[in-house]
Scaffold this motif. Structure first.
Motif, mmCIF file in Angstrom:
data_model
loop_
_atom_site.group_PDB
_atom_site.id
_atom_site.type_symbol
_atom_site.label_atom_id
_atom_site.label_comp_id
_atom_site.label_asym_id
_atom_site.label_seq_id
_atom_site.Cartn_x
_atom_site.Cartn_y
_atom_site.Cartn_z
ATOM 1 N N GLY A 1 0.846 -1.197 0.000
ATOM 2 C CA GLY A 1 0.000 0.000 0.000
ATOM 3 C C GLY A 1 0.873 1.234 0.000
ATOM 4 N N ASP A 2 0.745 2.082 1.018
ATOM 5 C CA ASP A 2 1.582 3.281 1.091
ATOM 6 C C ASP A 2 2.735 3.109 2.080
ATOM 7 O OD1 ASP A 2 0.219 3.430 3.501
ATOM 8 O OD2 ASP A 2 -0.291 5.551 3.310
ATOM 9 N N MET A 3 3.026 1.839 2.424
ATOM 10 C CA MET A 3 4.112 1.541 3.358
ATOM 11 C C MET A 3 5.253 0.836 2.638
ATOM 12 S SD MET A 3 4.115 -0.838 6.806
ATOM 13 C CE MET A 3 2.993 0.250 7.667
ATOM 14 N N ALA A 4 6.472 1.248 2.948
ATOM 15 C CA ALA A 4 7.668 0.546 2.471
ATOM 16 C C ALA A 4 8.206 -0.275 3.626
ATOM 17 C CB ALA A 4 8.725 1.540 1.993
ATOM 18 N N ARG A 5 8.478 -1.564 3.355
ATOM 19 C CA ARG A 5 9.012 -2.470 4.381
ATOM 20 C C ARG A 5 10.404 -2.927 3.991
ATOM 21 N NH1 ARG A 5 4.895 -4.360 7.722
ATOM 22 N NH2 ARG A 5 2.820 -4.180 6.840
ATOM 23 N N ILE A 6 11.307 -2.917 4.955
ATOM 24 C CA ILE A 6 12.670 -3.406 4.756
ATOM 25 C C ILE A 6 12.842 -4.655 5.606
ATOM 26 C CG2 ILE A 6 15.118 -2.925 5.174
ATOM 27 C CD1 ILE A 6 14.469 0.036 4.580
ATOM 28 N N SER A 7 13.357 -5.706 4.981
ATOM 29 C CA SER A 7 13.638 -6.950 5.690
ATOM 30 C C SER A 7 14.929 -7.522 5.120
ATOM 31 C CB SER A 7 12.480 -7.934 5.504
ATOM 32 O OG SER A 7 12.745 -9.120 6.207
ATOM 33 N N PHE A 8 15.952 -7.607 5.964
ATOM 34 C CA PHE A 8 17.277 -7.992 5.484
ATOM 35 C C PHE A 8 17.998 -8.835 6.515
ATOM 36 C CE2 PHE A 8 21.813 -7.321 5.632
ATOM 37 C CZ PHE A 8 22.209 -7.605 4.346
ATOM 38 N N GLU A 9 18.647 -9.894 6.044
ATOM 39 C CA GLU A 9 19.593 -10.665 6.846
ATOM 40 C C GLU A 9 20.754 -10.995 5.932
ATOM 41 O OE1 GLU A 9 17.781 -14.041 8.723
ATOM 42 O OE2 GLU A 9 16.318 -12.807 9.778
ATOM 43 N N GLY A 10 21.959 -10.641 6.339
ATOM 44 C CA GLY A 10 23.099 -10.905 5.484
ATOM 45 C C GLY A 10 24.379 -10.265 5.974
ATOM 46 N N MET A 11 25.277 -10.095 5.027
ATOM 47 C CA MET A 11 26.625 -9.629 5.349
ATOM 48 C C MET A 11 26.774 -8.107 5.305
ATOM 49 S SD MET A 11 28.094 -12.417 6.015
ATOM 50 C CE MET A 11 29.771 -11.887 6.140
ATOM 51 N N TYR A 12 26.059 -7.449 4.384
ATOM 52 C CA TYR A 12 26.234 -6.002 4.243
ATOM 53 C C TYR A 12 24.905 -5.349 3.910
ATOM 54 C CZ TYR A 12 27.287 -1.456 2.319
ATOM 55 O OH TYR A 12 27.287 -0.106 2.084
ATOM 56 N N PHE A 13 24.580 -4.284 4.626
ATOM 57 C CA PHE A 13 23.414 -3.467 4.344
ATOM 58 C C PHE A 13 23.843 -2.007 4.403
ATOM 59 C CE2 PHE A 13 19.602 -1.062 5.330
ATOM 60 C CZ PHE A 13 18.696 -1.595 4.421
ATOM 61 N N PRO A 14 23.498 -1.215 3.377
ATOM 62 C CA PRO A 14 23.924 0.188 3.322
ATOM 63 C C PRO A 14 23.096 1.095 4.246
ATOM 64 C CG PRO A 14 22.634 -0.370 1.383
ATOM 65 C CD PRO A 14 22.787 -1.635 2.163
ATOM 66 N N VAL A 15 23.307 0.960 5.532
ATOM 67 C CA VAL A 15 22.531 1.697 6.534
ATOM 68 C C VAL A 15 22.618 3.205 6.307
ATOM 69 C CG1 VAL A 15 22.282 2.211 9.000
ATOM 70 C CG2 VAL A 15 22.753 -0.135 8.260
ATOM 71 N N ASP A 16 23.820 3.718 6.124
ATOM 72 C CA ASP A 16 23.978 5.174 5.961
ATOM 73 C C ASP A 16 23.231 5.687 4.735
ATOM 74 O OD1 ASP A 16 25.529 5.324 8.248
ATOM 75 O OD2 ASP A 16 27.424 5.189 7.157
ATOM 76 N N GLU A 17 23.304 4.954 3.632
ATOM 77 C CA GLU A 17 22.616 5.368 2.406
ATOM 78 C C GLU A 17 21.102 5.357 2.602
ATOM 79 O OE1 GLU A 17 25.152 3.337 2.621
ATOM 80 O OE2 GLU A 17 26.597 3.757 1.035
ATOM 81 N N VAL A 18 20.586 4.354 3.303
ATOM 82 C CA VAL A 18 19.146 4.284 3.554
ATOM 83 C C VAL A 18 18.714 5.415 4.487
ATOM 84 C CG1 VAL A 18 17.315 2.886 4.619
ATOM 85 C CG2 VAL A 18 18.962 1.823 3.041
#
Length: 114
Positions: free
Chosen positions: A45-62
């Motif tokens: 709908g009008d919601m964005a969901r983030i779901s991640f498990e792994g080695m690298y996630f660009p936290v600063d960019e997000v």
């Protein structure tokens, strides 16, 4: 041999426009999840969901993408669980601002009754 993910990231933000979602998708593009079949970013709908498990996630960019679009009406959070450092960092989205706090996972588990 597979190894447990070093980083887990879960979050949501709403309401998001198409431009907001596209900016988040661009920011998440360099994530390196453990499983390629699970999307890192989804729109519900009008919601964005983030779901991640792994080695690298660009936290600063997000966080930068969130900050570019954040308005007072936006609500949500981005939780970053550092499994190696055993720490939770929560980025709460309220009132057009990102408020970040961090605590050891043991403290979080104690607080939640686990």
């Amino acid at each position: 041999m597979s190894r447990d993910p070093l980083l887990k990231v879960y979050g949501h933000v709403y309401p998001v426009s198409s431009a907001f979602y596209d900016d988040l998708a661009h920011a998440c593009a360099d994530a390196l999840p453990d499983a390629d079949d699970i999307p890192v970013l989804e729109k519900d709908g009008d919601m964005a969901r983030i779901s991640f498990e792994g080695m690298y996630f660009p936290v600063d960019e997000v966080l930068e993408a969130l900050a570019r679009h954040l308005e007072p009406e936006h609500k949500g959070k981005l939780d970053v669980l550092d499994m190696d450092g055993w720490r939770l960092t929560r980025h709460a989205l309220e009132g057009g601002r990102i408020n970040s706090s961090s605590a050891p996972l043991n403290n979080v588990l104690d607080y939640s009754g686990h």
